[in-house]
Design a protein around this motif. Structure first.
Motif, PDB file in Angstrom:
ATOM      1  N   TRP A   1       8.091 -49.366   5.455  1.00  0.00           N
ATOM      2  CA  TRP A   1       7.133 -48.336   5.834  1.00  0.00           C
ATOM      3  C   TRP A   1       6.345 -48.842   7.043  1.00  0.00           C
ATOM      4  N   TYR A   2       5.830 -47.902   7.833  1.00  0.00           N
ATOM      5  CA  TYR A   2       5.085 -48.260   9.034  1.00  0.00           C
ATOM      6  C   TYR A   2       3.708 -47.613   9.001  1.00  0.00           C
ATOM      7  N   VAL A   3       2.719 -48.372   9.434  1.00  0.00           N
ATOM      8  CA  VAL A   3       1.349 -47.869   9.477  1.00  0.00           C
ATOM      9  C   VAL A   3       1.228 -46.872  10.623  1.00  0.00           C
ATOM     10  N   ILE A   4       0.695 -45.677  10.337  1.00  0.00           N
ATOM     11  CA  ILE A   4       0.567 -44.649  11.373  1.00  0.00           C
ATOM     12  C   ILE A   4      -0.892 -44.324  11.672  1.00  0.00           C
ATOM     13  N   VAL A   5      -1.826 -45.093  11.089  1.00  0.00           N
ATOM     14  CA  VAL A   5      -3.235 -44.986  11.454  1.00  0.00           C
ATOM     15  C   VAL A   5      -3.626 -46.275  12.172  1.00  0.00           C
ATOM     16  N   SER A   6      -4.814 -46.313  12.745  1.00  0.00           N
ATOM     17  CA  SER A   6      -5.189 -47.477  13.552  1.00  0.00           C
ATOM     18  C   SER A   6      -5.248 -48.757  12.727  1.00  0.00           C
ATOM     19  N   GLU A   7      -5.715 -48.664  11.480  1.00  0.00           N
ATOM     20  CA  GLU A   7      -5.809 -49.843  10.621  1.00  0.00           C
ATOM     21  C   GLU A   7      -5.877 -49.392   9.170  1.00  0.00           C
ATOM     22  N   ILE A   8      -5.282 -50.162   8.285  1.00  0.00           N
ATOM     23  CA  ILE A   8      -5.330 -49.830   6.864  1.00  0.00           C
ATOM     24  C   ILE A   8      -5.551 -51.108   6.068  1.00  0.00           C
ATOM     25  N   THR A   9      -6.309 -50.987   4.988  1.00  0.00           N
ATOM     26  CA  THR A   9      -6.675 -52.143   4.167  1.00  0.00           C
ATOM     27  C   THR A   9      -5.728 -52.279   2.980  1.00  0.00           C
ATOM     28  N   ILE A  10      -5.443 -53.514   2.617  1.00  0.00           N
ATOM     29  CA  ILE A  10      -4.603 -53.833   1.460  1.00  0.00           C
ATOM     30  C   ILE A  10      -5.512 -54.340   0.345  1.00  0.00           C
ATOM     31  N   TYR A  11      -5.265 -53.855  -0.878  1.00  0.00           N
ATOM     32  CA  TYR A  11      -6.151 -54.152  -1.997  1.00  0.00           C
ATOM     33  C   TYR A  11      -5.409 -54.859  -3.133  1.00  0.00           C
ATOM     34  N   LYS A  12      -6.184 -55.550  -3.957  1.00  0.00           N
ATOM     35  CA  LYS A  12      -5.628 -56.235  -5.118  1.00  0.00           C
ATOM     36  C   LYS A  12      -5.132 -55.237  -6.157  1.00  0.00           C
ATOM     37  N   ASN A  13      -5.890 -54.173  -6.389  1.00  0.00           N
ATOM     38  CA  ASN A  13      -5.534 -53.115  -7.332  1.00  0.00           C
ATOM     39  C   ASN A  13      -5.470 -51.781  -6.590  1.00  0.00           C
ATOM     40  N   PRO A  14      -4.856 -50.760  -7.179  1.00  0.00           N
ATOM     41  CA  PRO A  14      -4.731 -49.476  -6.482  1.00  0.00           C
ATOM     42  C   PRO A  14      -6.008 -48.644  -6.513  1.00  0.00           C
ATOM     43  N   ASN A  15      -7.070 -49.186  -5.936  1.00  0.00           N
ATOM     44  CA  ASN A  15      -8.298 -48.422  -5.744  1.00  0.00           C
ATOM     45  C   ASN A  15      -9.119 -49.082  -4.648  1.00  0.00           C
ATOM     46  N   ASN A  16      -9.940 -48.293  -3.978  1.00  0.00           N
ATOM     47  CA  ASN A  16     -10.682 -48.774  -2.812  1.00  0.00           C
ATOM     48  C   ASN A  16     -11.849 -49.688  -3.155  1.00  0.00           C
ATOM     49  N   THR A  17     -12.161 -49.828  -4.440  1.00  0.00           N
ATOM     50  CA  THR A  17     -13.271 -50.692  -4.833  1.00  0.00           C
ATOM     51  C   THR A  17     -12.811 -52.078  -5.259  1.00  0.00           C
ATOM     52  N   SER A  18     -11.499 -52.303  -5.330  1.00  0.00           N
ATOM     53  CA  SER A  18     -11.011 -53.617  -5.742  1.00  0.00           C
ATOM     54  C   SER A  18     -11.042 -54.593  -4.565  1.00  0.00           C
ATOM     55  N   GLU A  19     -10.680 -55.829  -4.830  1.00  0.00           N
ATOM     56  CA  GLU A  19     -10.748 -56.880  -3.815  1.00  0.00           C
ATOM     57  C   GLU A  19      -9.830 -56.576  -2.629  1.00  0.00           C
ATOM     58  N   LYS A  20     -10.370 -56.733  -1.414  1.00  0.00           N
ATOM     59  CA  LYS A  20      -9.581 -56.541  -0.204  1.00  0.00           C
ATOM     60  C   LYS A  20      -8.819 -57.824   0.110  1.00  0.00           C
ATOM     61  N   LEU A  21      -7.506 -57.688   0.321  1.00  0.00           N
ATOM     62  CA  LEU A  21      -6.669 -58.860   0.557  1.00  0.00           C
ATOM     63  C   LEU A  21      -6.207 -58.994   1.999  1.00  0.00           C
ATOM     64  N   GLY A  22      -6.368 -57.946   2.793  1.00  0.00           N
ATOM     65  CA  GLY A  22      -5.929 -58.020   4.181  1.00  0.00           C
ATOM     66  C   GLY A  22      -5.887 -56.648   4.817  1.00  0.00           C
ATOM     67  N   THR A  23      -5.472 -56.596   6.070  1.00  0.00           N
ATOM     68  CA  THR A  23      -5.337 -55.333   6.789  1.00  0.00           C
ATOM     69  C   THR A  23      -4.041 -55.335   7.589  1.00  0.00           C
ATOM     70  N   LEU A  24      -3.549 -54.137   7.878  1.00  0.00           N
ATOM     71  CA  LEU A  24      -2.410 -53.949   8.766  1.00  0.00           C
ATOM     72  C   LEU A  24      -2.814 -52.959   9.849  1.00  0.00           C
ATOM     73  N   THR A  25      -2.343 -53.193  11.051  1.00  0.00           N
ATOM     74  CA  THR A  25      -2.663 -52.303  12.156  1.00  0.00           C
ATOM     75  C   THR A  25      -1.499 -51.362  12.447  1.00  0.00           C
ATOM     76  N   ARG A  26      -1.775 -50.352  13.227  1.00  0.00           N
ATOM     77  CA  ARG A  26      -0.799 -49.312  13.543  1.00  0.00           C
ATOM     78  C   ARG A  26       0.513 -49.918  14.040  1.00  0.00           C
TER      79      ARG A  26
END
Length: 383
Positions: free
Chosen positions: A210-235
């Motif tokens: 899969w490819y990121v199609i937004v400027s930046e997206i965050t990767i999380y430990k669990n499938p929710n935006n409140t869990s621990e952030k593990l990294g980011t991917l750029t477009r």
């Protein structure tokens, strides 16, 4: 309650024998006076668990069982020269801490032992192997009371004694003791708060890139935006995702498959399909984007080679000229296709392309924001 041994007959395992029958531990956990053992010439390490075998290769292809209820976190071939076939089970929260059991060098992983599958104590997992002839037949078995194996199923501390003791326990002592079982993992393999349980959904193709199609997206430990952030991917970054996902917080989440972020979660799109963040199609170039827009720019462009694009938002308007203030000539809803040329213009912070063919021949549609923070069309049909 007590967990069971990973080997032995049903009677032996039910009786609580650790280790059952004539099974023995050839390489014990590091303990208080940690011995080093030799994996190969010049390759020393501290041992994370037990190497279980029986005299005279009687353990060859013997059945291996889950020590308790849980969810399969990992079940696949790593490499023939290291772990061979490896299984990791997530048992949820036990004694107030995460619990994972790991079974290495195995053969014939059973068809029902797939990542994300719920299993019970005593489930037949695989057979004792010899890592494709690298070692004598035996089962490497260890127990971790941290979530290290959740993010790194193949973690091996080697000569890091502190890492070995921090993440692993003496499996014989642990299995011989009583334990308090708390929350079992849900079928995603993660411990999700009870008020934030995701719905399981089979909406993701099998492990594509899969490819990121937004400027930046965050990767999380669990499938929710409140869990621990593990990294980011750029477009434009590519990432492999497994074929199952969960729906949570009005988002469809996929679990990353492989790499340093293996097992982490990333949002693919909104559940109502009004916005996408990833695509299975690599981002396409518009060709030569002219950065000097005006009302008559279309007359400055050459006729391009056509490409089929699909609308990825709820609706996209078609305009007479490449700007939002010009006359609207139509509207396309999500999933509709349109044929565009390979050249465009940049105006009002957006990249525009001219439609070729259809009743909208010569009209303009916005493909994305110029800063690439948001896309409206993709060359891949929305999933």
């Amino acid at each position: 309650m007590k967990f069971q041994a990973p080997v032995g007959t049903e009677e032996e395992r039910n009786s609580g024998q650790i280790w059952p029958g004539d099974w023995l531990d050839a390489n014990k956990w590091v303990g208080t006076n940690p011995p080093k053992y030799q994996l190969g010439p010049g390759n020393l390490a501290y041992h994370t668990g037990a190497d279980l075998n029986r005299p005279g290769d009687k353990d060859k292809l013997a059945p291996i069982f889950s020590i308790g209820d849980g969810v399969v976190r990992y079940a696949r071939l790593v490499t023939k020269g290291t772990w061979g076939n490896l299984i990791v089970i997530n048992h949820g929260i036990v004694d107030g801490k995460p619990l994972f059991s790991r079974y290495a060098h195995v053969e014939e992983i059973q068809p029902n032992v797939i990542e994300g599958q719920s299993i019970k104590m005593g489930t037949y997992l695989a057979k004792v192997g010899n890592q494709f002839g690298v070692f004598p037949y035996h089962l490497h078995f260890d127990i971790s009371t941290t979530d290290k194996l959740n993010h790194m199923p193949t973690y091996w501390p080697g000569l890091d004694l502190n890492g070995c003791k921090e993440h692993f326990v003496n499996p014989k002592d642990w299995l011989s003791s009583e334990h308090i079982v708390g929350s079992l993992p849900d079928v995603s393999g993660e411990i999700i708060p009870s008020d934030n349980k995701p719905d399981r959904t089979n909406v993701i193709p099998i492990s594509p890139t899969w490819y990121v199609i937004v400027s930046e997206i965050t990767i999380y430990k669990n499938p929710n935006n409140t869990s621990e952030k593990l990294g980011t991917l750029t477009r434009g970054a590519g990432i492999s995702i497994g074929n199952e996902g969960v729906k949570n917080e009005n988002l469809i989440w996929g679990r990353i498959n492989g790499g340093n972020l293996n097992g982490a979660w990333i949002a693919i799109r909104k559940a109502d399909q009004t916005e996408s963040y990833l695509s299975t199609n690599q981002i396409q170039s518009l060709g030569n984007v002219t950065d000097k827009p005006n009302k008559n720019l279309e007359s400055d462009q050459t006729q391009p080679t056509s490409t089929t694009w699909y609308v990825t938002i709820s609706q996209a308007f078609i305009h007479k000229a490449p700007n939002n203030s010009s006359e609207k000539t139509g509207m396309l809803s999500r999933g509709k296709q349109v044929i565009l040329g390979n050249e465009g213009v940049r105006n009002q912070g957006m990249d525009w392309a001219k439609i070729v063919g259809s009743t909208f021949e010569g009209d303009w549609i916005a493909i994305r924001k110029s800063d690439q923070s948001e896309s409206y069309l993709s060359t891949n049909r929305p999933q």
